[in-house]
Design an enzyme around this catalytic site. Structure first.
Site, PDB file in Angstrom:
ATOM      1  CB  CYS A 291      -1.107   0.480   1.309  1.00  0.00           C
ATOM      2  SG  CYS A 291      -0.465  -0.385   2.770  1.00  0.00           S
TER       3      CYS A 291
ATOM      4  CG  HIS B 186      -1.220   4.118   4.995  1.00  0.00           C
ATOM      5  ND1 HIS B 186      -2.109   3.247   6.177  1.00  0.00           N
ATOM      6  CD2 HIS B 186      -1.344   2.711   4.264  1.00  0.00           C
ATOM      7  CE1 HIS B 186      -2.033   2.296   6.340  1.00  0.00           C
ATOM      8  NE2 HIS B 186      -1.026   1.759   4.549  1.00  0.00           N
TER       9      HIS B 186
END
Lengths: 350, 350
Positions: A139, A253
């Site tokens: 990710c 994130h």
């Protein structure tokens, strides 16, 4: 469901399988296929025997969840895998043998030379239409290289340095639940026994919960970010500094990034390059103190980039710094996988 | 209160004033005076007229809060200020005129040449016993330089690069409350109107809420960290890269730090230097994945340091990296102020 948000039936709409359909990324895959109007002739949802028999909603229809077996891939054109590396190692080759393109969200094949590791904005040109396994990156690597792609294209990057602010979703639906329930207990002054982590996640940050290499002190997540970013950028020895930290946020994130170029690159040029690139939204309002935040990136397809400025720590003037936030479940996982499938269809049609 | 935890009466126990006694740092000052057994002959709690008349507990006694006026400092030996820069600018010189040592937690005097800016572990030797204003640093600068002091003493530091993970307490008790209440509302699916911030703090991270310089893009907090760290280390042009981010934690700040030395320094030497230094606890267990966390640093006097390793992003091998967590209200504010007072008493006694 009405005619407007349903794609027109296409004779060539592929048969799509999702392995690990009931997990956090599986749910996000279903969402991304809908959100991006990806043509789906048939959707085959696959999971462990435990989840089989449930049904999930796709474009207004109920789709049953079936047990994953060796025979699950007959007739499948595109198979998304998001059930962990061991499931991918066992079943992805079977899906390829059955004629499917496999887009694998696990780390199983990411460093294998004959498996492309793809972020379409950065290295989509490496794809061809042959049935094979294609790896979907970690990710952080996916979100990072989306933001780097237009810079890497114009200027030579000689070093990256970053610290991450990673959400619970990277640890799956269970970790998101542990964050919510632990926080609720903390606010109510109640005891809470964590199930996933060895410590409390409520109002707490901690070094990423992947195994730490006893020799170097780097954890598995950091080593993935280094190796995968180098592969995606095609710079196999690029020096990369990275510290991965989990923070108590749910599904987007953050990355605090410094980029060293081989020359001075001014902030306006960087902003222009980012502004005209696909998959990126510049959020960089100094006057309003408005910069990328998970509250605005969650559910968003674009990666948000801001705090673009010269890095005062490099006296040579060759380093720039920025703050990046992207949805971990979308660009960090499911959406990038669907974008790979889109790119494959475009190659096949070309 | 019994005889055991009450310091023996000392004939020279000073008269101590706390300006801003009812704020988050004021409360932490009272706590630190107790925790460190600092001798107090009389405690004078000063605040705005709004708070006057309340009383607060100190060593088991109720102490009334008085309104701060120009006459508040008669007979005061040590005055701690934690009521913001404008109050400090107006009243700190009056306290010095009345014969007090002023230890000021605001940013009002930190960059003034004739005002020492002190972290006792790093530059306590700059203190002398004359009545004057002494500045207590910004919280990040205090926590950072405590960890750097033993390294700075042994090796030459040529560059610092850091990203912060800052707690709500830096924004005062109101911001801590906003984080708690906003999070509670989020978990309950309720609307919440933020009062301090222009956006939600619940499960969110954001660039530090200080004003951003429109020219450079650096915010006030970052510029303080750079200027104050340079002053405390006595390196007026040290290159420092810093990005300040708030995360949803309550009272301990994290710092992801890379330090460039003028030579290679191995991890074991750094760990040894930190292990033998005051005010630091090394938490660096790679096997157990146990590193500094706010949940363990909150309420702790020591700064926690871990994730000590070579920085793979510097091919010269001269950069090391680590993760630091310290209590923002203690070492980042109140405790450092009390430690300055302790150092002053030691100088006066010497």
């Amino acid at each position: 469901m009405n005619a407007h948000n349903r794609p027109a039936p296409e004779s060539d709409a592929p048969v799509v399988a999702i392995v690990g359909a009931t997990g956090a990324v599986g749910l996000a895959l279903i969402h991304s296929l809908e959100q991006r109007n990806f043509p789906v002739g048939e959707l085959r949802l696959l999971a462990s025997a435990r989840s089989a028999g449930r049904s999930m909603s796709f474009r207004g229809n109920k789709v049953p969840v079936q047990e994953l077996t060796e025979d699950s891939f007959a007739g499948v054109n595109i198979a998304f895998f998001s059930a962990g590396a061991s499931i991918s190692r066992k079943f992805a080759p079977l899906a390829v043998d059955a004629g499917a393109q496999v887009i694998d969200n696990s780390s199983a094949f990411r460093m294998q030379d004959d498996v492309p590791l793809i972020v379409p904005e950065a290295n989509g040109k490496e794809l061809d239409a042959a049935p094979r396994i294609i790896a979907n990156p970690n990710c952080i690597a996916a979100i990072l290289t989306t933001a780097l792609a237009p810079l890497h294209e114009r200027w030579s990057i000689t070093r990256l340095s970053m610290s991450t602010y990673q959400a619970a979703s990277g640890g799956g639906a269970e970790m998101m639940e542990e964050l919510r329930e632990g926080t609720r207990a903390h606010l109510n002054g109640e005891e809470f026994e964590p199930k996933i982590l060895p410590h409390s996640y409520a109002f707490n940050i901690f070094s990423h919960n992947s195994d730490v290499d006893p020799e170097t002190g780097y954890n598995g997540e950091e080593l993935k970010v280094i190796a995968e970013t180098r592969r995606i950028l095609g710079q196999p020895v690029l020096p990369i500094s990275v510290t991965c930290i989990r923070v108590p946020i749910l599904r987007a994130h953050g990355i605090s990034l410094s980029i060293r170029f081989d020359e001075h690159v001014n902030t306006a040029s960087i902003r222009n390059a980012l502004n005209s690139a696909p998959g990126i939204r510049v959020v960089d309002d100094r006057e309003a103190n408005h910069f990328p935040m998970p509250s605005e990136a969650s559910g968003e397809q674009d990666v948000l980039v801001g705090r673009i400025r010269d890095d005062l720590g490099d006296p040579s003037g060759r380093t720039s710094t920025m703050f990046i936030v992207g949805d971990q479940l979308l660009k960090g996982a499911a959406q990038n996988a669907v974008q790979i499938a889109e790119a494959l269809r475009a190659k096949a049609a070309a």
